[in-house]
Design an enzyme around this catalytic site. Structure first.
Site, PDB file in Angstrom:
ATOM      1  N   ASP A   1       0.827  -1.196   0.000  1.00  0.00           N
ATOM      2  CA  ASP A   1       0.000   0.000   0.000  1.00  0.00           C
ATOM      3  C   ASP A   1       0.869   1.256   0.000  1.00  0.00           C
ATOM      4  O   ASP A   1       1.628   1.497   0.944  1.00  0.00           O
ATOM      5  CB  ASP A   1      -0.888  -0.057   1.251  1.00  0.00           C
ATOM      6  CG  ASP A   1      -1.935   1.034   1.241  1.00  0.00           C
ATOM      7  OD1 ASP A   1      -2.526   1.245   0.172  1.00  0.00           O
ATOM      8  OD2 ASP A   1      -2.143   1.666   2.282  1.00  0.00           O
TER       9      ASP A   1
ATOM     10  N   THR B   1      -3.262   5.588  -4.099  1.00  0.00           N
ATOM     11  CA  THR B   1      -2.156   6.395  -3.578  1.00  0.00           C
ATOM     12  C   THR B   1      -0.881   6.204  -4.395  1.00  0.00           C
ATOM     13  O   THR B   1      -0.180   7.170  -4.681  1.00  0.00           O
ATOM     14  CB  THR B   1      -1.883   6.057  -2.109  1.00  0.00           C
ATOM     15  OG1 THR B   1      -1.725   4.647  -1.974  1.00  0.00           O
ATOM     16  CG2 THR B   1      -3.034   6.490  -1.233  1.00  0.00           C
ATOM     17  N   THR B   2      -0.619   4.959  -4.787  1.00  0.00           N
ATOM     18  CA  THR B   2       0.589   4.712  -5.569  1.00  0.00           C
ATOM     19  C   THR B   2       0.449   5.392  -6.925  1.00  0.00           C
ATOM     20  O   THR B   2       1.385   6.051  -7.407  1.00  0.00           O
ATOM     21  CB  THR B   2       0.805   3.206  -5.766  1.00  0.00           C
ATOM     22  OG1 THR B   2       0.592   2.551  -4.527  1.00  0.00           O
ATOM     23  CG2 THR B   2       2.205   2.910  -6.245  1.00  0.00           C
TER      24      THR B   2
ATOM     25  N   ASP C   1      -9.177  -0.142   1.285  1.00  0.00           N
ATOM     26  CA  ASP C   1      -9.178   0.372  -0.089  1.00  0.00           C
ATOM     27  C   ASP C   1     -10.506   0.050  -0.756  1.00  0.00           C
ATOM     28  O   ASP C   1     -11.089   0.890  -1.455  1.00  0.00           O
ATOM     29  CB  ASP C   1      -8.054  -0.275  -0.917  1.00  0.00           C
ATOM     30  CG  ASP C   1      -6.675   0.258  -0.535  1.00  0.00           C
ATOM     31  OD1 ASP C   1      -6.608   1.162   0.320  1.00  0.00           O
ATOM     32  OD2 ASP C   1      -5.668  -0.245  -1.080  1.00  0.00           O
TER      33      ASP C   1
HETATM   34  P1  ADP Z   1      -2.864   2.200  -5.898  1.00  0.00           P
HETATM   35  O1  ADP Z   1      -2.205   2.502  -4.596  1.00  0.00           O
HETATM   36  O2  ADP Z   1      -2.609   3.281  -6.880  1.00  0.00           O
HETATM   37  O3  ADP Z   1      -4.302   1.844  -5.777  1.00  0.00           O
HETATM   38  P2  ADP Z   1      -2.490  -0.555  -6.615  1.00  0.00           P
HETATM   39  O4  ADP Z   1      -1.295  -1.376  -6.301  1.00  0.00           O
HETATM   40  O5  ADP Z   1      -3.753  -0.838  -5.918  1.00  0.00           O
HETATM   41  O6  ADP Z   1      -2.079   0.945  -6.473  1.00  0.00           O
HETATM   42  O7  ADP Z   1      -2.729  -0.706  -8.185  1.00  0.00           O
HETATM   43  C1  ADP Z   1      -3.764  -0.065  -8.834  1.00  0.00           C
HETATM   44  C2  ADP Z   1      -3.637  -0.278 -10.325  1.00  0.00           C
HETATM   45  O8  ADP Z   1      -3.801  -1.665 -10.645  1.00  0.00           O
HETATM   46  C3  ADP Z   1      -4.746   0.466 -11.049  1.00  0.00           C
HETATM   47  O9  ADP Z   1      -4.201   1.097 -12.174  1.00  0.00           O
HETATM   48  C4  ADP Z   1      -5.684  -0.654 -11.460  1.00  0.00           C
HETATM   49  O10 ADP Z   1      -6.436  -0.347 -12.605  1.00  0.00           O
HETATM   50  C5  ADP Z   1      -4.739  -1.790 -11.699  1.00  0.00           C
HETATM   51  N1  ADP Z   1      -5.396  -3.094 -11.639  1.00  0.00           N
HETATM   52  C6  ADP Z   1      -6.225  -3.582 -10.699  1.00  0.00           C
HETATM   53  N2  ADP Z   1      -6.644  -4.828 -11.013  1.00  0.00           N
HETATM   54  C7  ADP Z   1      -6.070  -5.138 -12.195  1.00  0.00           C
HETATM   55  C8  ADP Z   1      -6.089  -6.279 -13.042  1.00  0.00           C
HETATM   56  N3  ADP Z   1      -6.798  -7.357 -12.744  1.00  0.00           N
HETATM   57  N4  ADP Z   1      -5.348  -6.243 -14.175  1.00  0.00           N
HETATM   58  C9  ADP Z   1      -4.623  -5.163 -14.477  1.00  0.00           C
HETATM   59  N5  ADP Z   1      -4.536  -4.049 -13.717  1.00  0.00           N
HETATM   60  C10 ADP Z   1      -5.267  -4.037 -12.606  1.00  0.00           C
HETATM   61 MG    MG Z   2      -5.272   0.221  -4.990  1.00  0.00          MG
END
Ligand code: ADP
Ligand code: MG
Length: 543
Positions: A66, A99-100, A395
Site C-alpha cells: 500500500d 495512492t501509488t 481500499d
Molecule cells: P494504488 O495505490 O494506486 O491503488 P495498486 O497497487 O492498488 O495501487 O494498483 C492499482 C492499479 O492496478 C490500477 O491502475 C488498477 O487499474 C490496476 N489493476 C487492478 N486490477 C487489475 C487487473 N486485474 N489487471 C490489471 N490491472 C489491474
Molecule cells: Mg489500490
C-alpha cells in the site's frame, strides 16, 4: 575620499550555516527528490506489484503493498519529498485508494519536466502547460466515465474486487468483497440518486487465529472486552442496552483527599453511605429493565456485584468511538446522568455474548435490527496478514463508497490513463509553441501507469504500450493491460472497474504538486540541526 571594496563589511541576511540552492540547481534537486519517492513505491503498483517490508526503529515489521502506508512509515526527511508524500495522503483521505498511482504520476510529470528544462523551456511555461492539461483532464475523464447504477451489486462487487486484486486479500477477494458491499449498503445513506457514507460506521476489527475465509460481518459491534464479573451471564438474548459515559463508581473524592474519621463507628457509616449510593445507581439502571450495561468509564467492584446479581451483562472502559458506534448500531442514547435515564434511552440487540476469539474474550453485540454501524471482523493466520488484509479491505470500502458517492466509474488496468493520454495529445495539437510541448509531456507522463503495470508484471513495456496505443487508436477506449496473460484486453469486460474519483483526484493532485515544485527556484535550509519540516500547510513557505 572614496572607499575601497575592502572597507565594506560583508552583508549577511541569513544566519551562518544556512544552506542555499538557487535557480536550476534548486529545481534539479527538487525533481530528483520527488522522483526518488515515486521510484520507492513504483514497484508495488498493480496486481503484480511487489510488497515492501518496513522495519521501524522499534523493530516492528510491516509487509505491505500500500503506497500511503509505505510513504507514511519510511519517515522521509527531505522537504520536497514530503510534498510528494502529501499527495498520497490527500488521495487516501479523499478516495481511500489510488495512492501509488498519484505518486507515480507526480514522479513522471517531474521527470518529463526535467527534459523540458534541458531544452531551456522556462519552468513557468511548463507549469502553465501542466495546469492547462490538468484542467482538461478533469473534463476528459468525466466524459469517458460511465454512470453507476447504485443498485447494481454486480458492478459494485467488481469495484471492490479490483481494489483487492493482488493484495494479501487476493485469495479470498470474492468473500471479502461480498462483506464490503453488504457493509457499505447497510450503513450508507441513499436518498434518491445520492449516497453518503461515514467510513467510521464500519468498524474493522482484526483477529488472528483463523483463516481469512472465516472473516464475517457482524450486524452490530464487536468489542475487544470481556464481561466485568464472572458470574454475569455468558449470553443475553433480546438485550436491552444501556450506554453510559459516566463512571459507575463514587468519584466525588479527589485522589489526594484526606478523610479524617475520629470515631470508629463512623467508618462503617461512611461505607454504608457509599454502598447506598452505588446501590441507588444500579437501581436506577435496573428500573429501565436494562440487561446489558456498556460503560465508557470504570465500574466499581460493588456495582459489578450488584449488576451481576441482577443478571446484567456489563463491560467497562469502552472507547468513546465504540460508544458512538454502539449508539448507531443499537439505537441507544448515550446517557451521562443517571437521574435523567429512562427506558427510552435503551438500545436493542438480538444477542449479546462473550466469545472466545483466539486466546482472548470479546463481547459481540449482534443481531441488531437495521444497524447504522457494524463490524467487519477480519481473520487471518498472522498479524502481518490480517493487517495487510485490513488495508486492502479499507481500499475496497473507499472505492465502493467513492463510486457510489460520485456515481461514476471507469475501467482500470491502465485503460483510462491511456485514453486520457490520447485525448490530451489531441488537445496539445490545438495549442502552439512551448506550451504545446508541456501539454504533450503531460500526456506522455500519464502513460507511466500502463507502462509500470506491464513492467511490474515482467512484460516488455515497449511492446505493451505500442499495442495498447494501437487499440486505443482503434476506438477501444477501455483497452488495458491484462497483467496475468500479458495481453491487451478490454478492461471493462474483464471487470476491472474503479471509481472515476480515483483518477480525477490522482491526476489533479499529481499535477498540483508537480507545478508547485516547478515554481520553486530557491531552497534555503536553515543551519539548525532540525530542518524545518515542510508540514501540511506551509510546504512552500517554510524553507
Ligand atoms: P494504488 O495505490 O494506486 O491503488 P495498486 O497497487 O492498488 O495501487 O494498483 C492499482 C492499479 O492496478 C490500477 O491502475 C488498477 O487499474 C490496476 N489493476 C487492478 N486490477 C487489475 C487487473 N486485474 N489487471 C490489471 N490491472 C489491474
Ligand atoms: Mg489500490
Amino acid at each position: 575620499m572614496s572607499k575601497k571594496d575592502s572597507d565594506y563589511q560583508p552583508v549577511y541576511i541569513m544566519p551562518e550555516g544556512t544552506q542555499r540552492n538557487t535557480g536550476k540547481n534548486a529545481q534539479r534537486m527538487n525533481i530528483m527528490a520527488a522522483k526518488l519517492v515515486a521510484e520507492a513505491v513504483r514497484t508495488t503498483l498493480g496486481p503484480k506489484g511487489m510488497d515492501k517490508m518496513l522495519v521501524n526503529s522499534l523493530g516492528e515489521v510491516i509487509v505491505t503493498n500500500d503506497g500511503v502506508t509505505i510513504l507514511r512509515d519510511i519517515e522521509i526527511e527531505h522537504p520536497t519529498a514530503k510534498m510528494i508524500v502529501e499527495v498520497a495522503k490527500t488521495q487516501e483521505d479523499e478516495v481511500g485508494d489510488g495512492t501509488t498511482t498519484a505518486v507515480v504520476i507526480a514522479g513522471d510529470l517531474l521527470r518529463h519536466a526535467e527534459e523540458l528544462l534541458d531544452m531551456n523551456i522556462h519552468p513557468t511555461v511548463i507549469a502553465k502547460g501542466y495546469r492547462l492539461a490538468a484542467d482538461k483532464s478533469q473534463k476528459i475523464l468525466s466524459g469517458m466515465a460511465a454512470k453507476l447504477d447504485l443498485d447494481d451489486k454486480d458492478v459494485l462487487r467488481k469495484v471492490a474486487e479490483t481494489a483487492m486484486t493482488g493484495k494479501g486479500a487476493e485469495d479470498n477477494k470474492g468473500h471479502l468483497s461480498g462483506l464490503v458491499i453488504e457493509a457499505v449498503l447497510k450503513v450508507g445513506r441513499k436518498t434518491g440518486n445520492s449516497f453518503s457514507l461515514d467510513k467510521t460506521d464500519i468498524k474493522v476489527e482484526k483477529k488472528t487465529g483463523a483463516g481469512v475465509a472465516e472473516s464475517e460481518l457482524i450486524q452490530g459491534i464487536v468489542l475487544d472486552k470481556e464481561k466485568v464479573h464472572s458470574s454475569m451471564p455468558e449470553q443475553v438474548k433480546n438485550a436491552r442496552i444501556a450506554l453510559i459515559d459516566s463512571p459507575l463508581e463514587i468519584r466525588s473524592l479527589e485522589t489526594d483527599t484526606k478523610i479524617s474519621i475520629t470515631d470508629p463507628d463512623k467508618i462503617q457509616s461512611f461505607f454504608d453511605v457509599e454502598e447506598a449510593m452505588i446501590k441507588r445507581m444500579v437501581e436506577k439502571i435496573s428500573a429501565t429493565k436494562a440487561n446489558m450495561v456498556i460503560c465508557q468509564k470504570g465500574i466499581d467492584d460493588l456495582a459489578q456485584h450488584f449488576l451481576a446479581k441482577k443478571g446484567v451483562y456489563a463491560v467497562r472502559r469502552v472507547k468513546k468511538s465504540d460508544m458512538e458506534k454502539l449508539a448507531k448500531a443499537t439505537g441507544a442514547k448515550i446517557v451521562s446522568d443517571l437521574n435523567d435515564f429512562s427506558a427510552d434511552d435503551l438500545g436493542k440487540a438480538g444477542l449479546v455474548e462473550q466469545v472466545r476469539v483466539g486466546d482472548e474474550f470479546m463481547t459481540y453485540v449482534r443481531e441488531c435490527e437495521n444497524p447504522k454501524a457494524l463490524t467487519l471482523l477480519l481473520r487471518g493466520a498472522t498479524h502481518h496478514l490480517v493487517d495487510e488484509i485490513a488495508r486492502a479491505v479499507d481500499d475496497a470500502i473507499g472505492d465502493v463508497s467513492s463510486a457510489m458517492k460520485h456515481g461514476y466509474i471507469v475501467a482500470g488496468a491502465g485503460a483510462s490513463e491511456m485514453e486520457l493520454s490520447r485525448e490530451i495529445k489531441k488537445y496539445a495539437s490545438t495549442l502552439s509553441g512551448r506550451e504545446q510541448l508541456a501539454v504533450q509531456a503531460f500526456a506522455d507522463a500519464l502513460e507511466v501507469i500502463p507502462r509500470t503495470l506491464a513492467e511490474n508484471a515482467g512484460l516488455d513495456p515497449i511492446d505493451v504500450l505500442t499495442e495498447l496505443k494501437a487499440a486505443h487508436d482503434n476506438k477501444k477506449k477501455w483497452a488495458g493491460v491484462n497483467v496475468f496473460t500479458g495481453k491487451i484486453t478490454d478492461a471493462w469486460e474483464e471487470g476491472i472497474i474503479e471509481p472515476l474519483k480515483i483518477k480525477t483526484q490522482a491526476v489533479s493532485s499529481a499535477a498540483d504538486v508537480a507545478i508547485m515544485i516547478l515554481r520553486i527556484d530557491d531552497i534555503i535550509l536553515s543551519g539548525k540541526e532540525d530542518i524545518p519540516s515542510a508540514g501540511k500547510d506551509d510546504a512552500t513557505t517554510k524553507y
